[in-house]
Design an enzyme around this catalytic site. Structure first.
Site, PDB file in Angstrom:
ATOM      1  N   HIS A  80      37.035  44.855  40.982  1.00 48.27           N
ATOM      2  CA  HIS A  80      37.046  43.873  39.893  1.00 48.27           C
ATOM      3  C   HIS A  80      36.606  44.552  38.608  1.00 48.27           C
ATOM      4  CE1 HIS A  80      32.873  42.971  38.676  1.00 48.27           C
ATOM      5  NE2 HIS A  80      32.561  43.393  39.875  1.00 48.27           N
ATOM      6  N   CYS A  81      37.000  43.939  37.500  1.00 46.50           N
ATOM      7  CA  CYS A  81      36.586  44.422  36.185  1.00 46.50           C
ATOM      8  C   CYS A  81      36.064  43.224  35.397  1.00 46.50           C
ATOM      9  CB  CYS A  81      37.743  45.129  35.478  1.00 46.50           C
ATOM     10  SG  CYS A  81      39.190  44.076  35.260  1.00 46.50           S
ATOM     11  N   GLN A  82      36.284  43.212  34.093  1.00 44.15           N
ATOM     12  CA  GLN A  82      35.808  42.096  33.268  1.00 44.15           C
ATOM     13  C   GLN A  82      36.824  40.957  33.220  1.00 44.15           C
ATOM     14  OE1 GLN A  82      32.708  42.030  31.941  1.00 44.15           O
ATOM     15  NE2 GLN A  82      33.006  39.980  31.097  1.00 44.15           N
ATOM     16  N   GLY A  84      40.395  41.452  34.667  1.00 46.54           N
ATOM     17  CA  GLY A  84      41.405  41.520  35.714  1.00 46.54           C
ATOM     18  C   GLY A  84      42.360  42.693  35.666  1.00 46.54           C
ATOM     19  N   TYR A 109      34.829  39.563  36.518  1.00 45.55           N
ATOM     20  CA  TYR A 109      33.440  39.198  36.227  1.00 45.55           C
ATOM     21  C   TYR A 109      33.367  37.985  35.300  1.00 45.55           C
ATOM     22  CZ  TYR A 109      28.526  39.323  35.284  1.00 45.55           C
ATOM     23  OH  TYR A 109      27.207  38.945  35.198  1.00 45.55           O
TER      24      TYR A 109
END
Length: 118
Positions: A80-82, A84, A109
């Site tokens: 995962h990132c901030q 997508g 996130y």
């Protein structure tokens, strides 16, 4: 359009975290983003380093991250990132290395922090 076998939902991820069974959760954001908040139990491997880090030998990986290196058949390898996009890129990189079950938490996130009230 992401195909469903590469994406995991908030509720599915939350259930995996609660169960704590074989989940390897990789946060691919940069360190300054992670310092502002993270999903519990995640390890941080910035997206540009995913291929090299997942290619480490198991001992080096464990020493660096404090968790066992996920096997290629790891049932729950989630990135995962901030927002997508980087998570999707990391998922594709992992799949190209042979991690067949790699998935992206597309809500990222941003969704997690909203739902968790963080």
């Amino acid at each position: 359009m992401a195909n469903s076998d590469k994406v995991i939902s908030y509720s599915d991820l939350k259930a995996l975290i609660d169960k704590g069974d074989g989940l390897v959760l990789v946060d691919v954001r940069n360190k300054s983003e992670v310092d502002k908040g993270r999903i519990p139990g995640s390890i941080n491997i910035p997206v540009d380093n995913v291929e090299s880090e997942l290619s480490l030998d198991p001992d080096a990986f464990k020493e660096k991250y404090g968790v066992p290196k996920p096997p290629l058949d790891c049932p729950h390898l989630v990135f995962h990132c901030q927002l997508g996009r980087r998570g999707e890129a990391a998922t594709n990189k992992a799949k190209s290395l042979g991690f067949q079950n790699a998935r992206n938490y597309a809500g990222a996130y941003k969704e997690w922090s909203e739902k968790e009230g963080q």
